[in-house]
Motif scaffolding. Structure first.
Motif, PDB file in Angstrom:
ATOM      1  N   TYR A 151     -23.813  -0.266 -41.842  1.00  0.00           N
ATOM      2  CA  TYR A 151     -23.530  -1.447 -41.035  1.00  0.00           C
ATOM      3  C   TYR A 151     -22.673  -1.038 -39.837  1.00  0.00           C
ATOM      4  CZ  TYR A 151     -21.298  -5.694 -39.432  1.00  0.00           C
ATOM      5  OH  TYR A 151     -20.828  -6.707 -38.641  1.00  0.00           O
ATOM      6  N   TYR A 152     -23.055  -1.510 -38.677  1.00  0.00           N
ATOM      7  CA  TYR A 152     -22.307  -1.270 -37.454  1.00  0.00           C
ATOM      8  C   TYR A 152     -22.218  -2.581 -36.699  1.00  0.00           C
ATOM      9  CZ  TYR A 152     -23.219   3.627 -38.385  1.00  0.00           C
ATOM     10  OH  TYR A 152     -23.275   4.857 -38.964  1.00  0.00           O
ATOM     11  N   SER A 153     -21.195  -2.713 -35.886  1.00  0.00           N
ATOM     12  CA  SER A 153     -21.129  -3.880 -34.998  1.00  0.00           C
ATOM     13  C   SER A 153     -20.663  -3.397 -33.634  1.00  0.00           C
ATOM     14  CB  SER A 153     -20.200  -4.954 -35.560  1.00  0.00           C
ATOM     15  OG  SER A 153     -18.917  -4.445 -35.788  1.00  0.00           O
ATOM     16  N   TRP A 154     -21.408  -3.794 -32.624  1.00  0.00           N
ATOM     17  CA  TRP A 154     -21.145  -3.388 -31.261  1.00  0.00           C
ATOM     18  C   TRP A 154     -21.028  -4.613 -30.389  1.00  0.00           C
ATOM     19  CZ3 TRP A 154     -25.537  -0.817 -33.561  1.00  0.00           C
ATOM     20  CH2 TRP A 154     -25.255   0.466 -33.996  1.00  0.00           C
ATOM     21  N   GLY A 155     -20.411  -4.404 -29.277  1.00  0.00           N
ATOM     22  CA  GLY A 155     -20.375  -5.409 -28.236  1.00  0.00           C
ATOM     23  C   GLY A 155     -20.848  -4.773 -26.953  1.00  0.00           C
ATOM     24  N   ALA A 156     -21.235  -5.590 -26.006  1.00  0.00           N
ATOM     25  CA  ALA A 156     -21.694  -5.035 -24.736  1.00  0.00           C
ATOM     26  C   ALA A 156     -21.457  -6.047 -23.621  1.00  0.00           C
ATOM     27  CB  ALA A 156     -23.172  -4.691 -24.801  1.00  0.00           C
ATOM     28  N   LEU A 157     -21.218  -5.506 -22.449  1.00  0.00           N
ATOM     29  CA  LEU A 157     -21.185  -6.291 -21.219  1.00  0.00           C
ATOM     30  C   LEU A 157     -22.415  -5.878 -20.433  1.00  0.00           C
ATOM     31  CD1 LEU A 157     -19.803  -8.126 -19.108  1.00  0.00           C
ATOM     32  CD2 LEU A 157     -18.693  -6.068 -18.238  1.00  0.00           C
ATOM     33  N   SER A 158     -23.264  -6.827 -20.114  1.00  0.00           N
ATOM     34  CA  SER A 158     -24.474  -6.550 -19.336  1.00  0.00           C
ATOM     35  C   SER A 158     -24.323  -7.129 -17.943  1.00  0.00           C
ATOM     36  CB  SER A 158     -25.703  -7.172 -19.998  1.00  0.00           C
ATOM     37  OG  SER A 158     -25.917  -6.627 -21.277  1.00  0.00           O
ATOM     38  N   ALA A 159     -24.700  -6.335 -16.953  1.00  0.00           N
ATOM     39  CA  ALA A 159     -24.720  -6.772 -15.555  1.00  0.00           C
ATOM     40  C   ALA A 159     -26.144  -6.574 -15.059  1.00  0.00           C
ATOM     41  CB  ALA A 159     -23.742  -5.956 -14.730  1.00  0.00           C
ATOM     42  N   ARG A 160     -26.748  -7.680 -14.608  1.00  0.00           N
ATOM     43  CA  ARG A 160     -28.158  -7.634 -14.228  1.00  0.00           C
ATOM     44  C   ARG A 160     -28.387  -8.250 -12.852  1.00  0.00           C
ATOM     45  NH1 ARG A 160     -28.195 -10.212 -19.096  1.00  0.00           N
ATOM     46  NH2 ARG A 160     -28.562  -8.899 -20.881  1.00  0.00           N
TER      47      ARG A 160
END
Length: 164
Positions: A151-160
């Protein structure tokens, strides 16, 4: 008096609801600054349902590396009072292609393939006067296969960049 108040309340809610939009763009492409760094493409399939596709790579000093391909199905809901802002949730899947070569800790060499099952919860903002979109999300993932099951948990900031 109660009936008139109820009638005007219902008319008001219907008028506001008819002007609500879950998103302010149709599709966008850019970078997903997370784990791993990825190229992200998001497109709306309907007013509130979106598909986000991503491809990314992560590596460390020639010891390991992996390439990920994934997709997330997202359901967007507007946040009242802030134009262009919505929250979303959903789920998806990914595949990872691994290489692992750690001769320093015991001559372990491993190439592999893994799959991930993910959930997603996030915020999405489209700038009103610019063709840009930002997303911030949390992606809990269960990975099966390869050298790092679990199990892993990630976060991300996306700029599009929003496509016309």
């Amino acid at each position: 008096m109660k009936k008139i108040t109820l009638l005007f309340s219902m008319l008001f809610v219907m008028a506001v609801a008819s002007n609500l939009k879950a998103q302010d763009y149709n599709s966008a492409i850019g970078l997903r600054f997370g784990y791993p760094l990825s190229i992200s493409y998001k497109t709306f399939l309907s007013e509130s349902n979106a598909l986000e596709l991503y491809a990314g790579f992560r590596g460390y000093s020639g010891i390991y590396g992996y390439f990920t391909l994934g997709g997330l199905y997202e359901i967007h809901n507007p946040i009242n009072g802030v134009d262009g802002l919505s929250w979303y949730y959903g789920g998806g899947a990914s595949v990872q292609f691994f290489t692992y070569d750690d001769t320093y800790w015991g001559n372990v060499e491993n190439d592999g393939f893994g799959v991930g099952i993910s959930g997603v919860l996030g915020l999405d903002y489209k700038f009103a006067d610019a063709p840009f979109n930002l997303s911030l999300d949390f992606v809990p993932t269960l990975r099966i296969g390869g050298w790092d099951d679990g199990y892993y948990s990630w976060g991300a900031l996306s700029a599009r960049y929003v496509l016309k």
